[in-house]
Design a protein around this motif. Structure first.
Motif, PDB file in Angstrom:
ATOM      1  N   ILE A 251      -8.697   4.489   4.104  1.00 58.71           N
ATOM      2  CA  ILE A 251      -8.771   4.040   2.709  1.00 58.71           C
ATOM      3  C   ILE A 251      -8.245   2.613   2.592  1.00 58.71           C
ATOM      4  O   ILE A 251      -8.845   1.753   1.954  1.00 58.71           O
TER       5      ILE A 251
ATOM      6  N   ARG B 183       0.457   3.462  -3.223  1.00 62.84           N
ATOM      7  CA  ARG B 183      -0.447   4.590  -3.096  1.00 62.84           C
ATOM      8  C   ARG B 183       0.207   5.878  -2.631  1.00 62.84           C
ATOM      9  O   ARG B 183      -0.309   6.957  -2.819  1.00 62.84           O
TER      10      ARG B 183
ATOM     11  N   TYR C   3       0.831  -1.201   0.000  1.00 65.33           N
ATOM     12  CA  TYR C   3       0.000   0.000   0.000  1.00 65.33           C
ATOM     13  C   TYR C   3       0.867   1.254   0.000  1.00 65.33           C
ATOM     14  O   TYR C   3       0.638   2.185  -0.764  1.00 65.33           O
TER      15      TYR C   3
ATOM     16  N   ARG D 231      -5.781   8.143   5.136  1.00 69.44           N
ATOM     17  CA  ARG D 231      -5.079   7.093   4.391  1.00 69.44           C
ATOM     18  C   ARG D 231      -5.343   5.716   5.000  1.00 69.44           C
ATOM     19  O   ARG D 231      -5.536   4.735   4.298  1.00 69.44           O
TER      20      ARG D 231
ATOM     21  N   ASP E 176      -9.311   6.542  -4.577  1.00 70.90           N
ATOM     22  CA  ASP E 176      -8.661   7.136  -3.409  1.00 70.90           C
ATOM     23  C   ASP E 176      -8.981   8.617  -3.319  1.00 70.90           C
ATOM     24  O   ASP E 176      -9.318   9.140  -2.257  1.00 70.90           O
ATOM     25  N   GLU E 177      -8.832   9.270  -4.487  1.00 74.83           N
ATOM     26  CA  GLU E 177      -9.001  10.718  -4.474  1.00 74.83           C
ATOM     27  C   GLU E 177     -10.404  11.112  -4.025  1.00 74.83           C
ATOM     28  O   GLU E 177     -10.590  12.027  -3.236  1.00 74.83           O
TER      29      GLU E 177
ATOM     30  N   ILE F 135     -10.598  10.706  -0.319  1.00 70.29           N
ATOM     31  CA  ILE F 135      -9.918  11.775   0.423  1.00 70.29           C
ATOM     32  C   ILE F 135     -10.792  13.025   0.458  1.00 70.29           C
ATOM     33  O   ILE F 135     -10.913  13.695   1.473  1.00 70.29           O
TER      34      ILE F 135
ATOM     35  N   LYS G  27      -6.754   4.935  -9.056  1.00 68.07           N
ATOM     36  CA  LYS G  27      -6.398   5.905  -8.024  1.00 68.07           C
ATOM     37  C   LYS G  27      -7.516   6.913  -7.785  1.00 68.07           C
ATOM     38  O   LYS G  27      -7.587   7.532  -6.731  1.00 68.07           O
TER      39      LYS G  27
ATOM     40  N   ILE H 221      -9.317  -0.523   0.052  1.00 66.05           N
ATOM     41  CA  ILE H 221      -8.360  -1.350  -0.698  1.00 66.05           C
ATOM     42  C   ILE H 221      -8.452  -2.823  -0.288  1.00 66.05           C
ATOM     43  O   ILE H 221      -8.529  -3.708  -1.140  1.00 66.05           O
TER      44      ILE H 221
END
Lengths: 280, 403, 463
Positions: free
Chosen positions: A183, A97, A93, A180, A170-171, A174, A167, A188
């Motif tokens: 996430i 990431r 990770y 993090r 993730d964004e 956030i 990705k 994940i």
């Protein structure tokens, strides 16, 4: 066209059947030998003259510590599978990431470290473990420690898998205020079941085959042996004449849990290794 | 904020390595013997401890560690190794060179020299010092065979012919530096090393590169050409044996394998340039060693215990229980020992053998190279000059190990 | 001139950085308040005074721990590291008095050096933290609270949390032993210098010289012979397995083939059964009196046993073939998964263009596979260069030959040969030297290859 395909398929079937025989032959041999009742050395025929369970009885009798060795290996394998998976996920990770200083260097160094002939450092590792009291009777935790400590370097496949998860997810998270850590845990990991199972499975299988380093660490203490150390003695030293059939029986018992596990989880294994090897 | 990385790194180092090495209790004593004699040794140790109440506060443990593993473990970590351990004599030089053995006290050395056969004492000696207690004098090899197949166990050529006719195998590990000299020594060659007190090899006495050596090599090549020949001297791995060159440790397995047709004999003669000569070989020994000690009392205990475990009466008991042939002269003279079939075959053979001295580890690998070359057929069509050349290179390499 | 300037580049940069860094430390000390100044000695003091007890306590605990370790344990070893011990083991009567242990001096000495370097790093970190804190306070900003410090470890600085343990583990149990072995190459640690009974010491480049010295007497020849076979083996073991595995996968995937799952499961058995069982058994099957020869003889197909393991060429071929038995299922699994990933439209348009099966394979399947499995192939290749298990379990590098020196066998890889050297002769110094050279060669080649691979180069492009 259909005719051609039929002929083609027939050839393929033929090849597959021959291959299956070749692939299964050693296992059939092992199983048959393990049930051989007569004389325990090597023989040059496949089918025993007398079928019997004596070899298995020996393994479970008081005159053998097989159960102890088996338990040792099982404990090592379970802990290694658990902890190694955890570490590999963490490393993958972070490398997949997060972007931080020294990331590329770290990856290159780890790649290179794996190429140093491992057994040269075994004596050194032995002394480090001895300092911690993790040799001889403490061989089981010692072996777990060594396997887990260096497992971070085996992140390739898992990172490759994480890389394929977009990705943009993730964004978005956030933006929603997730940290993090959240996430990783909430997004994940649930998406990565195949690779997690793959990693755990590979980690679980490795300790069953460790015979050189494990024998260093156990240092002659039978209670610290794993099955590989104990059983290779049966075929490699003169002290154990006629143990070949017992070796086969032990081998079958070792193969059973790994094989069953493997069969059940094969689907994930394929998905994991495929997804991961896309990026290596 | 890189600190966390550094913090955990340092923390782990500290926690992991500040833990002091636990000092091994001085009142423990560890013995390594092969699995087969573990229970026997435990019993004997108990007898000894009963007779010596002055050592009652010592805890003695016996672990099953094979002879090869024992030697390599002692070399890896002397500190954690056994205080008394069983090993085969070929490891003696290595162990002495690494300082893993303490020489015997003068009294014990005198007792050992008096009570055991000369070969076994020589095998335990480096330079002028005796470094170990002989346990057995049975580490030699001879012939096991199947009576129903082999009609004349006296001649190698006849045995091989019988095996070929019956579609059975003749087994001998000719790529081993231990079995190979059966031919060379039989032909009259020598190969020995001189050593000093510290375990170093000072000189090599070898004459393999000679007519006799070439004759012996030819005999090996001829044997390896036979379809009945298989390289190997372990009954457990022999799948089709009618005759096998092997030692007493395999006598039980040999009886299992051959059943009613079990028989054994000294090694046969072989054809040396048209003349039948008796095969020779190594007479080897198993030894018991004591690790260097820092404590007077413990050293005394180790000395006494090792002397006891190698004494005539214990050797005899060991023979009765696990079949190890004694090196002690009075135990050897015992009726039961004399009556043992395998041991008497070995005894007959030992008359032709040379007691195994000290050899550098590299010698064994070199001999494997020579044997492998023979088996691979490298010399099948070689003339005498080519064989001599190969032996010359073998001999030169042997000499290069002694410096 | 220009060349010189470029060469001096990194060195000059290093000194500029060092100068700047030292200057900064000096400035921090000169401009810092008394709390920060005291922190130069008692790490974490200023942080504690400012209420940042999470940072302060960790710093303090770490300093204490490392110093305790260094003075309590490490110093005893570290002070001998230049000589690796001088007191010989000797005897008083028959009682042994142990002298210095060169092995432990080197090992724990290195550990102590690492601990001290860690302390220096922490000390520098400590200074920087204090300076930043002072500057923030001077600018009228507030300091991060303890809660924020901890929380950042799960968000902005999550990578530190994740990597701390793995990096430490690898450092202590992989990097340190490797540094240790590299050091051994510069000592005379061999059969006649084995601790604890004997000392060993630094000998500089002696071993490297000796290695090139032996080069004249057949060692060099054997080295290149073994190296050659290692490369040939790694090549075949990697690529033959790869292409045959791909072929099997395509066959099983073929339209109209039933029982796909069964075929795969049968093949996959070899992955599941531990190699020390399966390879030992397979190795014995091919012995001169093993199952294979016995049945071939019985059926009358051959008159004399085939010397599978005794003939160098046969042994090599057999090892590669048996390795197929192990390797094909693995590649088959990977390829099976990947085949499904190839966009169907590609095949569709190829068919419309009138391409046959072979052409589609060559133009579409193969390039795709090579592209995505490039890194996998490289790791396989490196793994095979060091594939200890297969060789060791099957035949231990046999057959040896009089034409090879130093006990090398015809199927020995560099690693198994090295292993024999250490186990049979306790010749650690030469093993370390060869180990380093092998390591350098493989590492350089693979780093270059790895970093030029298309799929690695545009790492970001994939996401």
């Amino acid at each position: 066209m259909a005719r051609r395909r039929k002929i083609g398929n027939a050839i393929v079937y033929l090849i597959l059947i021959v291959m299956s025989i070749v692939w299964l032959f050693p296992f059939i041999g092992l199983v048959l030998q393990s049930f051989r009742g007569e004389y325990g050395g090597m023989v040059n025929y496949l089918v025993p003259k007398e079928f019997s369970l004596v070899n298995y009885q020996f393994l479970f009798s008081d005159s053998s510590k097989f159960i102890r060795w088996y338990t040792n290996t099982l404990i090592i394998a379970l802990f290694v599978a658990l902890l190694q998976t955890l570490i590999v996920i963490c490393v993958s990770y972070a490398l997949s990431r997060m972007r931080f200083k020294g990331r590329k260097a770290l990856m290159n160094i780890w790649l290179v470290l794996g190429m140093f002939p491992g057994f040269l450092t075994m004596i050194c590792l032995y002394y480090l473990l001895k300092q911690l009291g993790l040799t001889e009777a403490g061989a089981v935790p010692g072996l777990i420690l060594i396997s887990v400590a260096s497992s971070g370097m085996g992140y390739y496949v898992c990172k490759g898998y994480f890389d394929t998860i977009p990705k943009s997810l993730d964004e978005a998270a956030i933006l929603d205020g997730a940290t993090r850590a959240q996430i990783l845990v909430k997004m994940i990991i649930p998406l990565s079941k195949p690779i997690i199972i793959y990693t755990a499975l590979v980690a679980f299988m490795a300790p069953w085959c460790d015979y050189i380093f494990a024998s260093y660490v156990a240092f002659g203490n039978e209670n610290g042996y794993n099955v590989a150390v104990a059983m290779t003695r049966w075929v490699w030293t003169n002290d154990y004449q006629g143990y070949f059939t017992r070796f086969c029986a032990g081998g079958i018992l070792v193969a059973i849990p790994v094989t069953i596990l493997f069969m059940c989880l094969q689907k994930y294994y394929v998905e994991g290794v495929t997804g991961g090897s896309v990026k290596g | 904020m890189k600190k966390f990385l550094a913090i955990v790194l340092a923390l782990c180092l500290v926690v992991a390595l500040a833990v002091p090495a636990y000092a091994a209790g001085d009142k423990t004593l560890k013995i390594w013997v092969p699995d087969a004699t573990k229970e026997f040794t435990e019993k004997q140790v108990a007898t000894f401890m009963e007779a010596h109440p002055e050592y009652a506060d010592y805890a003695v443990t016996v672990e099953a560690v094979g002879e090869g593993d024992a030697a390599s473990n002692m070399l890896t970590d002397l500190d954690a190794g056994a205080d008394i351990f069983n090993f085969a004599q070929d490891q003696l030089a290595r162990l002495v060179a690494a300082g893993a053995l303490i020489e015997l006290s003068e009294e014990n050395a005198a007792i050992v020299a008096e009570e055991n056969d000369a070969g076994s004492v020589a095998a335990a000696t480096m330079g002028d010092l005796v470094y170990a207690y002989p346990l057995t004098s049975d580490n030699g090899y001879f012939l096991y065979y199947d009576k129903s197949v082999v009609s004349d166990p006296g001649s190698l050529e006849a045995i091989v012919a019988d095996c070929e006719a019956a579609g059975k195998g003749f087994y001998m590990e000719i790529n081993s530096g231990w079995y190979q000299p059966a031919f060379f020594f039989g032909a009259g060659c020598t190969l020995t090393y001189d050593t000093d007190d510290t375990g170093a090899f000072t000189a090599c006495n070898v004459d393999y590169a000679s007519d006799a050596g070439v004759g012996a090599l030819k005999a090996i090549v001829a044997l390896a050409k036979s379809p009945a020949f298989h390289n190997g001297s372990s009954i457990g791995n022999a799948t089709n044996a009618a005759a096998i060159v092997d030692g007493t440790w395999d006598s039980g397995a040999a009886k299992d394998l051959f059943g009613d047709n079990y028989a054994c004999a000294k090694l046969p003669t072989f054809d040396l340039n048209g003349e039948a000569v008796q095969m020779s070989g190594f007479g080897g020994f198993k030894l018991l060693g004591v690790k260097p000690q820092t404590d007077e009392e413990k050293l005394a205990l180790c000395d006494e215990l090792a002397l006891f475990l190698s004494s005539g009466e214990v050797q005899l008991a060991r023979f009765e229980e696990v079949g190890w042939g004694p090196s002690n002269l009075s135990a050897k003279a015992d009726e039961a020992v004399q009556a043992d079939e395998a041991l008497s075959a070995l005894g007959e053979q030992l008359a032709f053998d040379i007691p195994q001295g000290q050899y550098p580890g590299d010698y064994w690998s070199l001999a494997t190279a020579l044997g492998d070359s023979v088996i691979a057929g490298d010399y099948n069509d070689a003339d005498d000059a080519a064989l001599l050349e190969a032996l010359q290179s073998f001999q030169d390499t042997c000499i290069s190990y002694a410096k | 001139m220009g060349v010189n300037a470029r060469e001096a580049g990194p060195i000059a940069r290093f000194f500029r950085w060092l100068g700047g860094d030292l200057g900064e430390i000096g400035a921090s000390f000169a401009q810092g308040d008394w709390k920060s100044k005291l922190s130069f000695l008692i790490m974490g003091f200023a942080q504690l005074c400012r209420g940042q007890w999470v940072r302060g306590l960790t710093m303090l605990a770490l300093e204490g721990g490392i110093l305790f370790y260094v003075f309590r344990f490490g110093w005893d070893y570290l002070r001998h590291i230049l000589t690796l011990g001088v007191v010989e083991t000797h005897k008083q009567g028959r009682i042994t008095v142990w002298g210095d242990n060169s092995f432990l001096i080197l090992l724990y000495g290195l550990l102590t050096i690492v601990a001290i370097l860690a302390l220096v790093y922490l000390w520098r970190l400590n200074i920087r933290q204090n300076r930043e804190a002072e500057q923030r306070l001077a600018a009228g900003k507030r300091l991060p609270t303890n809660r924020e410090d901890l929380a950042s470890l799960f968000d902005k600085n999550f990578d530190k949390t994740l990597l701390a343990l793995p990096v430490t583990g690898i450092f202590v149990f992989t990097v340190l032993p490797i540094i240790f072995m590299i050091c051994i190459a510069f000592t005379n640690y061999d059969a006649t210098h084995q601790p604890p009974a004997k000392l060993f010491t630094w000998v500089g480049l002696e071993n490297f010289k000796a290695l090139f010295g032996i080069g004249g007497e057949g060692f060099g020849g054997t080295f290149f012979y073994v190296l050659g076979w290692t490369l040939v083996w790694a090549f075949f073991a990697t690529f033959l397995t790869y292409f045959l595995g791909m072929a099997v996968a395509i066959m099983i995937n073929k339209k109209g083939i039933k029982l796909k799952k069964l075929w795969r499961t049968i093949l996959v058995m070899t992955i599941a059964v531990p190699q020390f069982v399966s390879l030992l058994y397979v190795g014995k099957m091919f012995a001169s009196d093993g199952l294979v020869n016995a049945y071939l003889l019985k059926w009358g197909w051959i008159q004399q046993a085939i010397p599978f393991w005794d003939n160098a060429l046969y042994a090599r071929i057999l090892i590669i073939v048996i390795n197929l038995w192990i390797g094909i299922p693995y590649t088959m699994l990977i390829v099976t998964g990947l085949l499904m990933n190839i966009p169907a439209e590609l095949y569709e348009s190829a068919r419309i263009d009138g391409a046959n099966a072979f052409q589609t394979f060559r133009k579409i399947t193969l390039p795709y596979m090579l592209f995505v499995t490039g890194p996998f192939l490289l790791t396989q290749f490196i793994g095979n260069l060091n594939n200890f298990n297969v060789i060791f379990l099957l035949n231990r590098g046999r057959p040896q030959s009089m034409s090879l020196s130093n006990n090398a066998g015809s199927t020995d890889l560099l690693v198994t040969w090295l292993y024999k050297m250490t186990i049979n002769d306790s010749n650690y110094k030469i093993a370390a030297v060869i180990g380093i050279m092998v390591f350098l060669v493989t590492a350089i080649i693979s780093l270059v290859v790895y970093n030029t691979m298309p799929s690695v180069k545009d790492e970001e492009g994939f996401q």
